[in-house]
Design a protein around this motif. Structure first.
Motif, PDB file in Angstrom:
ATOM      1  N   PHE A 133       0.872  -1.177   0.000  1.00 15.13           N
ATOM      2  CA  PHE A 133       0.000   0.000   0.000  1.00 15.13           C
ATOM      3  C   PHE A 133       0.905   1.222   0.000  1.00 15.13           C
ATOM      4  O   PHE A 133       1.598   1.497   0.986  1.00 15.13           O
ATOM      5  N   LYS A 134       0.890   1.951  -1.100  1.00 13.80           N
ATOM      6  CA  LYS A 134       1.782   3.086  -1.293  1.00 13.80           C
ATOM      7  C   LYS A 134       1.020   4.394  -1.128  1.00 13.80           C
ATOM      8  O   LYS A 134       0.015   4.629  -1.804  1.00 13.80           O
ATOM      9  N   SER A 135       1.484   5.251  -0.221  1.00  8.35           N
ATOM     10  CA  SER A 135       0.821   6.539   0.019  1.00  8.35           C
ATOM     11  C   SER A 135       1.320   7.580  -0.985  1.00  8.35           C
ATOM     12  O   SER A 135       2.503   7.906  -1.008  1.00  8.35           O
ATOM     13  N   ILE A 136       0.388   8.076  -1.815  1.00  8.32           N
ATOM     14  CA  ILE A 136       0.703   9.131  -2.787  1.00  8.32           C
ATOM     15  C   ILE A 136      -0.407  10.176  -2.671  1.00  8.32           C
ATOM     16  O   ILE A 136      -1.452  10.067  -3.315  1.00  8.32           O
ATOM     17  N   PRO A 137      -0.225  11.197  -1.822  1.00 12.12           N
ATOM     18  CA  PRO A 137      -1.312  12.131  -1.523  1.00 12.12           C
ATOM     19  C   PRO A 137      -1.860  12.901  -2.726  1.00 12.12           C
ATOM     20  O   PRO A 137      -3.056  13.171  -2.779  1.00 12.12           O
ATOM     21  N   ASP A 138      -1.008  13.251  -3.675  1.00  8.03           N
ATOM     22  CA  ASP A 138      -1.467  14.052  -4.810  1.00  8.03           C
ATOM     23  C   ASP A 138      -2.165  13.179  -5.848  1.00  8.03           C
ATOM     24  O   ASP A 138      -1.606  12.185  -6.328  1.00  8.03           O
ATOM     25  N   ASN A 139      -3.385  13.561  -6.202  1.00  8.97           N
ATOM     26  CA  ASN A 139      -4.170  12.768  -7.156  1.00  8.97           C
ATOM     27  C   ASN A 139      -3.468  12.613  -8.499  1.00  8.97           C
ATOM     28  O   ASN A 139      -3.446  11.530  -9.095  1.00  8.97           O
ATOM     29  N   ASN A 140      -2.910  13.698  -9.012  1.00  7.32           N
ATOM     30  CA  ASN A 140      -2.247  13.644 -10.320  1.00  7.32           C
ATOM     31  C   ASN A 140      -0.996  12.769 -10.274  1.00  7.32           C
ATOM     32  O   ASN A 140      -0.722  12.012 -11.211  1.00  7.32           O
ATOM     33  N   ALA A 141      -0.241  12.868  -9.188  1.00  2.00           N
ATOM     34  CA  ALA A 141       0.956  12.041  -9.047  1.00  2.00           C
ATOM     35  C   ALA A 141       0.583  10.569  -8.981  1.00  2.00           C
ATOM     36  O   ALA A 141       1.279   9.705  -9.540  1.00  2.00           O
ATOM     37  N   ARG A 142      -0.533  10.269  -8.319  1.00  2.00           N
ATOM     38  CA  ARG A 142      -0.974   8.872  -8.217  1.00  2.00           C
ATOM     39  C   ARG A 142      -1.412   8.341  -9.577  1.00  2.00           C
ATOM     40  O   ARG A 142      -1.100   7.209  -9.963  1.00  2.00           O
ATOM     41  N   LEU A 143      -2.119   9.183 -10.326  1.00  3.12           N
ATOM     42  CA  LEU A 143      -2.537   8.778 -11.674  1.00  3.12           C
ATOM     43  C   LEU A 143      -1.316   8.575 -12.571  1.00  3.12           C
ATOM     44  O   LEU A 143      -1.252   7.592 -13.324  1.00  3.12           O
ATOM     45  N   ASN A 144      -0.354   9.474 -12.480  1.00  2.00           N
ATOM     46  CA  ASN A 144       0.856   9.334 -13.291  1.00  2.00           C
ATOM     47  C   ASN A 144       1.611   8.044 -12.952  1.00  2.00           C
ATOM     48  O   ASN A 144       2.155   7.377 -13.842  1.00  2.00           O
ATOM     49  N   ALA A 145       1.627   7.691 -11.675  1.00  2.00           N
ATOM     50  CA  ALA A 145       2.288   6.451 -11.261  1.00  2.00           C
ATOM     51  C   ALA A 145       1.566   5.240 -11.835  1.00  2.00           C
ATOM     52  O   ALA A 145       2.197   4.243 -12.231  1.00  2.00           O
TER      53      ALA A 145
ATOM     54  N   ASP B  63     -10.590  12.393 -14.620  1.00  2.00           N
ATOM     55  CA  ASP B  63      -9.603  11.494 -15.229  1.00  2.00           C
ATOM     56  C   ASP B  63     -10.192  10.142 -15.608  1.00  2.00           C
ATOM     57  O   ASP B  63      -9.506   9.301 -16.203  1.00  2.00           O
ATOM     58  N   GLY B  64     -11.467   9.932 -15.259  1.00  2.00           N
ATOM     59  CA  GLY B  64     -12.088   8.640 -15.547  1.00  2.00           C
ATOM     60  C   GLY B  64     -12.123   8.308 -17.030  1.00  2.00           C
ATOM     61  O   GLY B  64     -11.843   7.179 -17.441  1.00  2.00           O
ATOM     62  N   ILE B  65     -12.447   9.299 -17.858  1.00  2.00           N
ATOM     63  CA  ILE B  65     -12.543   9.072 -19.308  1.00  2.00           C
ATOM     64  C   ILE B  65     -11.186   8.684 -19.883  1.00  2.00           C
ATOM     65  O   ILE B  65     -11.074   7.798 -20.735  1.00  2.00           O
ATOM     66  N   ALA B  66     -10.124   9.347 -19.410  1.00  2.00           N
ATOM     67  CA  ALA B  66      -8.776   9.055 -19.906  1.00  2.00           C
ATOM     68  C   ALA B  66      -8.361   7.628 -19.561  1.00  2.00           C
ATOM     69  O   ALA B  66      -7.729   6.933 -20.366  1.00  2.00           O
ATOM     70  N   ILE B  67      -8.728   7.163 -18.381  1.00  2.00           N
ATOM     71  CA  ILE B  67      -8.399   5.793 -17.984  1.00  2.00           C
ATOM     72  C   ILE B  67      -9.164   4.800 -18.846  1.00  2.00           C
ATOM     73  O   ILE B  67      -8.608   3.796 -19.316  1.00  2.00           O
ATOM     74  N   GLU B  68     -10.435   5.078 -19.086  1.00  2.82           N
ATOM     75  CA  GLU B  68     -11.233   4.173 -19.921  1.00  2.82           C
ATOM     76  C   GLU B  68     -10.693   4.091 -21.350  1.00  2.82           C
ATOM     77  O   GLU B  68     -10.830   3.069 -22.016  1.00  2.82           O
ATOM     78  N   ALA B  69     -10.045   5.160 -21.805  1.00  2.49           N
ATOM     79  CA  ALA B  69      -9.524   5.189 -23.173  1.00  2.49           C
ATOM     80  C   ALA B  69      -8.139   4.539 -23.293  1.00  2.49           C
ATOM     81  O   ALA B  69      -7.652   4.330 -24.402  1.00  2.49           O
ATOM     82  N   ASP B  70      -7.511   4.214 -22.173  1.00  6.99           N
ATOM     83  CA  ASP B  70      -6.169   3.635 -22.170  1.00  6.99           C
ATOM     84  C   ASP B  70      -6.278   2.115 -22.122  1.00  6.99           C
ATOM     85  O   ASP B  70      -6.752   1.547 -21.136  1.00  6.99           O
TER      86      ASP B  70
END
Length: 548
Positions: free
Chosen positions: A258-270, A286-293
């Motif tokens: 379980f990795k703590s990454i407080p910033d939403n964008n940083a977590r998505l980038n990871a 960011d949901g649409i971008a994930i569905e498109a990947d």
């Protein structure tokens, strides 16, 4: 002689170097069992020295746990981990809160609702090798019942206090042989079975509790599918497969981090980079971008939550009902939902979501009406407004994807009616501690239901019994309290519903909260992840998760 020793030393040195190089080619080179995905991302598969592949899930989340003893806390980041280390007598369904067997394989309530007999699973071991049995269950209940609101806040909320308290609902917990437990109540409690299925009432090893004492929260020992490995504060918690787990074939993973990454964008980038395999707290945008990947997949958690702005009624001017109502009229909830939830939330008007039985849909929501807010402030003698602190959540939560930005919108809304709000925040554990002590004027918070019952929202969050534990507003109302106690005892579901609807009318009028939104929380995961089923409580069991 010296020359011979020199050549011998040189030969030994060459042997050591050649062995080291060979080892490096196995562990970190491009041959043998080194694995990478075709897309170039890091695979979640580690390689042991013997060449066996070990599945490891890296779960990125917005904040760290505050404890690994689930009985000591009320916050979801702890339960997210501990649900995989500990087990409860009863379980919830895979995606709902129906009651299912757990460490108890069967249960039998008496006709009067005062006695429950539980038959336990046999042959179950705690991670320290000691036996799970009826005596262990009794020891856990005794530990909780002999505590106080500071040590076991949720026990206080769900069972009416502690041993010796007038409202304490549990009369006794006794063992009858090794595998039978009998729990007697002082009065019927309609949600009792759901209450003991909640994550915080998991059964821990009595031996480990005694051994570690106050440090048990950093040395958890349960019966769950995974065992604790280590905890690097504000960074990561690692758990590993329980090889002696009593359910055959589980868990399927060997390790979870379980990795703590407080910033939403940083977590998505990871997640996109493949550094983590699963991420919660995904921004709705960011949901649409994930569905498109094609390398990722999007998960929707069934909604059972409420995000709100709490108003501490013991702190002026929020001791005045008119001011609290003015706050409700002043805040443009729909603009918050449109800006931060991307259509994956609905405006809240009650302190519990519509999916919970007993929801009062007849209540008329406070509309966004700044002029009405100003009128109420004038009635309260605050025509020129006032200055206050607005506490913003420091971590993303399922019901509040970005507390800081939402606070800025609220700040602007309040300024428009003459209220000057200074935004403040703290580290997550400190935020919760100070807010629970009534030190905030207004605080952003929320709740994800733990058992699917109205009692778990209304009574737990707003009753006088829970002031200082889960009732951070310090609101109390005698009529409402009587309704809650009657509803807990009433077994007729239609009558319980009517009682909770009346309580919501009082809450709406007294306005200790500004209810904001019920959200559909999003998670993102690697496309090759299977067996992950988000639970509405936010506590996700990972025993069936694996990689394709």
């Amino acid at each position: 002689m010296k020359k011979n020793k020199f050549w011998l030393f040189l030969l030994l040195l060459l042997l050591v170097l050649s062995t080291a190089l060979a080892a490096c080619s196995q562990d970190g080179g491009t041959s043998g069992d080194d694995v990478k995905k075709d897309d170039g991302k890091k695979d979640s598969t580690e390689v042991k020295e013997d060449g066996d592949k070990v599945d490891t899930l890296v779960f990125g989340r917005g904040g760290d746990s505050t404890s690994l003893d689930p009985s000591r806390v009320t916050e979801g980041e702890t339960f997210k981990v501990t649900v995989n280390l500990f087990e409860t007598l009863l379980n919830f369904g895979e995606q709902d809160t129906t009651i299912q067997p757990g460490l108890a394989k069967s249960w039998d309530p008496s006709e009067d609702g005062l006695t429950y007999t539980f038959e336990l699973e046999e042959g179950v071991k705690f991670h320290d090798g000691t036996d799970f049995n009826a005596d262990a269950v009794v020891a856990n209940f005794e530990r909780w019942a002999n505590g106080d609101a500071d040590t076991f806040p949720y026990y206080n909320s769900m069972f009416g206090g502690f041993k010796g308290d007038e409202g304490h609902v549990i009369k006794s917990v006794t063992a009858e042989g090794d595998h039978t437990v009998i729990i007697q109540l002082t009065r019927p409690q309609a949600p009792f079975l759901k209450n003991i299925a909640m994550s915080m009432f998991a059964i821990a090893s009595p031996t480990a509790i005694e051994e570690f004492g106050d440090k048990f929260d950093s040395n958890p020992v349960g019966t769950g599918p995974f065992k604790f490995v280590d905890w690097k504060r504000n960074d990561s918690i690692t758990i590993e497969k329980n090889e002696e787990y009593w359910q055959d074939g589980l868990p399927k993973l060997n390790r979870v981090i379980f990795k703590s990454i407080p910033d939403n964008n940083a977590r998505l980038n990871a997640l996109v980079a493949g550094d983590i395999d699963l991420a919660d707290g995904i921004n709705p945008s960011d949901g649409i971008a994930i569905e498109a990947d094609s390398n990722l997949q999007l998960f929707e958690r069934p909604s059972m939550n409420i995000g709100y702005l709490g108003l501490t009624v013991t702190r002026p001017p929020f001791d005045k009902k008119e001011v609290r109502q003015a706050m409700n009229y002043a805040i443009d909830k729909q603009s918050i939902i449109d800006a931060f939830f991307e259509g994956r939330a609905e405006s809240a008007k009650n302190p519990m979501p519509p999916s919970i039985s007993g929801y009062n849909d007849d209540i008329e929501e406070y509309p966004f009406d700044p002029e009405k807010a100003k009128e109420l402030l004038k009635e309260a003698g605050l025509e020129d407004g006032f200055t206050m602190e607005l506490w913003a959540m420091p971590v993303p939560r399922p019901y509040m994807p970005d507390g800081g930005k939402v606070a800025e919108v609220i700040q602007k809304n309040l300024a428009d009616v003459g209220i000057t709000a200074e935004i403040k925040s703290f580290e997550w554990a400190t935020y919760l501690d100070l807010a629970s002590k009534g030190e905030a004027d207004a605080f952003m918070l929320g709740w994800t239901g733990d058992n699917g019952d109205a009692d778990n929202f209304l009574y737990v969050l707003l009753d006088e019994d829970n002031i200082g534990s889960n009732n951070y507003t310090y609101f109390k109302n005698d009529e409402m309290h009587d309704l809650f106690i009657e509803a807990q005892t009433e077994v007729d579901e239609e009558k319980r519903t009517d009682l909770y609807k009346k309580a919501q009318e009082i809450i709406h009028e007294e306005a200790p909260w500004v209810p904001l939104a019920h959200s559909i929380p999003l998670l993102g995961g690697s496309a090759d992840l299977t067996g992950f089923v988000p639970h509405p409580t936010g506590s996700d069991l990972l025993s069936n998760v694996e990689f394709k």
